[in-house]
Design a protein around this motif. Structure first.
Motif, short mmCIF file in Angstrom:
data_model
loop_
_atom_site.label_atom_id
_atom_site.label_comp_id
_atom_site.label_asym_id
_atom_site.label_seq_id
_atom_site.Cartn_x
_atom_site.Cartn_y
_atom_site.Cartn_z
N GLY A 11 -71.40 60.44 47.01
CA GLY A 11 -71.24 61.89 47.16
C GLY A 11 -70.05 62.46 46.42
N ILE A 12 -69.16 61.62 45.97
CA ILE A 12 -67.86 62.12 45.49
C ILE A 12 -67.98 63.06 44.28
CG2 ILE A 12 -67.36 60.12 43.99
CD1 ILE A 12 -64.39 60.54 45.35
N HIS A 13 -69.01 62.88 43.45
CA HIS A 13 -69.18 63.80 42.31
C HIS A 13 -69.37 65.23 42.81
CE1 HIS A 13 -69.59 60.82 39.13
NE2 HIS A 13 -70.45 60.14 39.87
N GLN A 14 -70.22 65.36 43.83
CA GLN A 14 -70.53 66.70 44.33
C GLN A 14 -69.36 67.23 45.17
OE1 GLN A 14 -73.38 67.83 43.06
NE2 GLN A 14 -73.70 65.77 42.23
N VAL A 15 -68.66 66.34 45.86
CA VAL A 15 -67.47 66.76 46.60
C VAL A 15 -66.46 67.33 45.61
CG1 VAL A 15 -65.54 66.00 48.06
CG2 VAL A 15 -67.85 65.11 48.48
N ASP A 16 -66.28 66.62 44.49
CA ASP A 16 -65.35 67.11 43.47
C ASP A 16 -65.79 68.48 42.93
OD1 ASP A 16 -63.23 66.86 41.32
OD2 ASP A 16 -65.06 66.97 40.10
N LEU A 17 -67.08 68.62 42.64
CA LEU A 17 -67.57 69.91 42.12
C LEU A 17 -67.32 71.02 43.14
CD1 LEU A 17 -71.08 69.31 40.46
CD2 LEU A 17 -68.94 69.91 39.32
N LEU A 18 -67.66 70.74 44.39
CA LEU A 18 -67.50 71.74 45.44
C LEU A 18 -66.03 72.21 45.51
CD1 LEU A 18 -69.12 73.17 47.74
CD2 LEU A 18 -68.22 71.43 49.27
N ARG A 41 -67.08 86.87 39.60
CA ARG A 41 -68.41 87.47 39.72
C ARG A 41 -69.02 87.34 41.11
NH1 ARG A 41 -72.66 86.80 35.39
NH2 ARG A 41 -73.24 88.79 36.33
N PHE A 42 -68.47 86.45 41.94
CA PHE A 42 -69.05 86.25 43.28
C PHE A 42 -68.51 87.25 44.29
CE2 PHE A 42 -70.01 82.21 41.34
CZ PHE A 42 -71.21 81.84 41.93
N GLY A 43 -67.55 88.12 43.88
CA GLY A 43 -66.87 88.95 44.89
C GLY A 43 -66.03 88.02 45.73
N LYS A 44 -66.21 88.11 47.05
CA LYS A 44 -65.49 87.20 47.94
C LYS A 44 -66.36 85.97 48.18
CE LYS A 44 -63.22 87.87 52.45
NZ LYS A 44 -62.34 86.77 52.34
N LEU A 45 -65.80 84.79 47.96
CA LEU A 45 -66.59 83.57 48.23
C LEU A 45 -66.80 83.43 49.73
CD1 LEU A 45 -64.94 81.11 45.67
CD2 LEU A 45 -67.32 81.91 45.64
N VAL A 46 -68.04 83.13 50.12
CA VAL A 46 -68.39 83.08 51.54
C VAL A 46 -68.73 81.66 51.98
CG1 VAL A 46 -70.03 83.92 53.29
CG2 VAL A 46 -69.23 85.47 51.48
N LEU A 47 -69.61 80.99 51.22
CA LEU A 47 -70.07 79.65 51.59
C LEU A 47 -70.17 78.77 50.35
CD1 LEU A 47 -73.15 79.79 54.03
CD2 LEU A 47 -71.02 78.55 54.41
N GLY A 48 -69.74 77.52 50.48
CA GLY A 48 -69.92 76.55 49.40
C GLY A 48 -70.43 75.25 50.00
N ASP A 49 -71.58 74.78 49.53
CA ASP A 49 -72.22 73.61 50.16
C ASP A 49 -72.56 72.54 49.13
OD1 ASP A 49 -72.41 75.21 52.55
OD2 ASP A 49 -74.12 76.20 51.61
N ALA A 50 -72.46 71.29 49.56
CA ALA A 50 -72.87 70.16 48.71
C ALA A 50 -73.85 69.30 49.51
CB ALA A 50 -71.65 69.33 48.31
N TYR A 51 -75.00 69.04 48.93
CA TYR A 51 -76.02 68.21 49.60
C TYR A 51 -76.33 67.01 48.71
CZ TYR A 51 -76.59 72.59 52.12
OH TYR A 51 -76.35 73.72 52.84
N HIS A 59 -83.25 62.92 46.80
CA HIS A 59 -83.46 64.23 46.16
C HIS A 59 -82.28 64.50 45.24
CE1 HIS A 59 -86.64 65.14 49.10
NE2 HIS A 59 -85.88 64.42 49.90
N ASP A 60 -82.50 65.34 44.21
CA ASP A 60 -81.40 65.70 43.33
C ASP A 60 -80.27 66.35 44.15
OD1 ASP A 60 -82.65 64.77 41.12
OD2 ASP A 60 -83.30 66.73 40.38
N ALA A 61 -79.04 65.95 43.84
CA ALA A 61 -77.89 66.52 44.56
C ALA A 61 -77.83 68.02 44.28
CB ALA A 61 -76.61 65.85 44.12
N ARG A 62 -77.44 68.77 45.30
CA ARG A 62 -77.50 70.23 45.23
C ARG A 62 -76.15 70.81 45.60
NH1 ARG A 62 -82.31 73.61 46.05
NH2 ARG A 62 -81.78 75.44 47.29
N ILE A 63 -75.73 71.81 44.82
CA ILE A 63 -74.51 72.56 45.15
C ILE A 63 -74.92 74.02 45.30
CG2 ILE A 63 -72.37 73.50 44.17
CD1 ILE A 63 -71.75 70.72 44.67
N GLU A 64 -74.46 74.65 46.36
CA GLU A 64 -74.74 76.08 46.54
C GLU A 64 -73.40 76.81 46.66
OE1 GLU A 64 -77.53 77.14 49.55
OE2 GLU A 64 -78.97 75.57 48.95
N VAL A 65 -73.23 77.88 45.88
CA VAL A 65 -72.04 78.72 46.02
C VAL A 65 -72.53 80.15 46.27
CG1 VAL A 65 -70.00 79.65 44.87
CG2 VAL A 65 -70.61 77.25 44.55
N HIS A 66 -72.07 80.72 47.39
CA HIS A 66 -72.52 82.06 47.78
C HIS A 66 -71.32 82.97 47.99
CE1 HIS A 66 -76.47 80.30 48.43
NE2 HIS A 66 -75.92 79.39 49.22
#
Ligand SMILES: NC(=O)c1ccc[n+]([C@@H]2O[C@H](COP(=O)([O-])OP(=O)(O)OC[C@H]3O[C@@H](n4cnc5c(N)ncnc54)[C@H](O)[C@@H]3O)[C@@H](O)[C@H]2O)c1
Length: 350
Positions: free
Chosen positions: A182-189, A141-151, A241-248
């Motif tokens: 951070g490893i939980h979010q690194v794993d998710l990313l 659904r994302f088409g081509k993945l462009v950016l994936g970020d973990a904060y 702050h709550d850990a944040r994942i962004e997938v664009h």
């Protein structure tokens, strides 16, 4: 009902979360717990009706235990995992699986040779929003993945690091804001974006004293699929702050905070998209850990993952988060540490 007999090794801060989860899983039964500190084993055993041991090797002799959670400090798991595998017990290790890829490979080898499952606790993957995001990636659904970020902009006090001699040490914690928190979010990313191609990082110690590890890290990544990304991790940011994942992607964007969907929009709208947006803020939160390690951690994520692990044993199929897959987060974090130490970009090969 057939039940999987269960043991816990390491009865510190995270162990009651495993025990509480097991109490709610009909297919599992906590039989025994073990800790080198007698009081810790006895306290947990008494609270959850289990048998205490101070020597895990004695506990592993029990025929009524088929699976074991490893809740000892991160850098103490490999020898224990090898003993569990040799005793024919399935192993669910807390995160990170171990503190180096070399030690993780020993665990994977031991489990494979013994024919037991090796899982790693990444309970964030079991959050509803986190799973929906993965489905959207799988269905293109994302088409081509462009950016994936973990904060991961978290806060840990100096007292937290002093609460266990192993915390903040290279040998037993393996690292700091990246490897422990951070490893939980690194794993998710990585679950979302796939295999990285390059890793470049800078790390520092800015808000704590006497740690061997970083409390601040900035990492840039390129992925095999052509996308890029960043990981920012800290334990020096007050109040956290709550850990944040962004997938664009070229056709959609999703943002998660503490595993819950905060933003969900695709160019090709599906009927359920509006329902997902309506449910924002109403999902079963799994807790965030942003300002404090455990006070805010709900056991629901662990319950879901431990139940999956137990069902995997009963159904004779691999658990959802296998050791082989959990290895990648540590490989990427090790690469980040290498990059930070040398100032060079590290290339990863599949
Ligand atoms: N999944 C999560 O969200 C989450 C949260 C917190 C901690 N953790 C992980 O859980 C692990 C433990 O963390 P913690 O905060 O509970 O640590 P802790 O220091 O509170 O507890 C560790 C326990 O292990 C015991 N121990 C040490 N060596 C042992 C041995 N050889 N045999 C048996 N027991 C031994 C210690 O006496 C102590 O009781 C770490 O790897 C950490 O990364 C995961």
């Amino acid at each position: 009902m057939e039940k999987v007999g269960y043991g816990i090794i390491g009865c510190g801060a995270i162990a009651p979360v495993h025990a509480r989860s097991l109490a709610e899983i009909p297919e599992g039964k906590l039989v025994a717990v073990s800790d080198v500190v007698k009081d810790n084993a006895e306290r947990l055993a008494q609270e959850f009706g289990a048998i205490p041991y101070t020597d895990y090797r004695e506990m592993l002799k029990r025929d009524d235990i088929q699976a074991v959670s490893l809740c000892v400090p991160s850098g103490l798991r490999v020898e224990i995992a090898e003993a569990c595998a040799a005793a024919g017990k399935h192993i669910l290790a807390e995160k990170p699986l171990e503190v180096t890829v070399e030690r993780i490979d020993r665990m994977i080898r031991a489990a494979d040779e013994a024919g037991v499952y090796l899982g790693c606790v990444f309970q964030s993957r079991f959050a509803d929003g986190a799973a929906k995001l993965r489905e959207a990636i799988d269905t293109g659904r994302f088409g081509k993945l462009v950016l994936g970020d973990a904060y991961i902009k978290w806060y840990r006090t100096q007292e937290y690091y002093q609460s266990g001699a192993w915390r903040g040490t290279r040998k037993l914690d393996g690292g700091g804001a990246l490897m422990n928190q951070g490893i939980h979010q690194v794993d998710l990313l990585l679950w979302y974006m796939g295999q990285p191609r390059t890793v470049h990082a800078q790390t520092a110690l800015v808000g704590h004293e006497g740690l061997e590890v970083e409390d601040l890290a900035c990492v840039t990544l390129t992925f095999e699929n052509g996308a890029m990304g960043v990981i920012e991790a800290s334990t020096a940011i007050w109040p956290g702050h709550d850990a944040r994942i962004e997938v664009h992607g070229t056709e959609g964007s999703v943002i998660l905070e503490a595993g819950e969907i905060k933003f969900w929009k695709f160019k090709n709208e599906f009927p359920e998209d509006e329902t997902i947006r309506q449910s924002i803020g109403k999902e079963a939160a799994l807790g965030s850990g942003a300002g404090d390690p455990l006070s805010n951690l709900k056991h629901e994520g662990h319950r879901r993952q431990i139940q999956d692990f137990i069902r995997a044993i009963l159904e004779k199929r691999p658990p959802r988060v296998q050791g082989k897959e959990a290895r990648l987060a540590v490989e990427v974090i090790e690469a980040a540490y290498r990059s930070a130490a040398t100032g060079k970009t590290v290339e990863l090969t599949k």
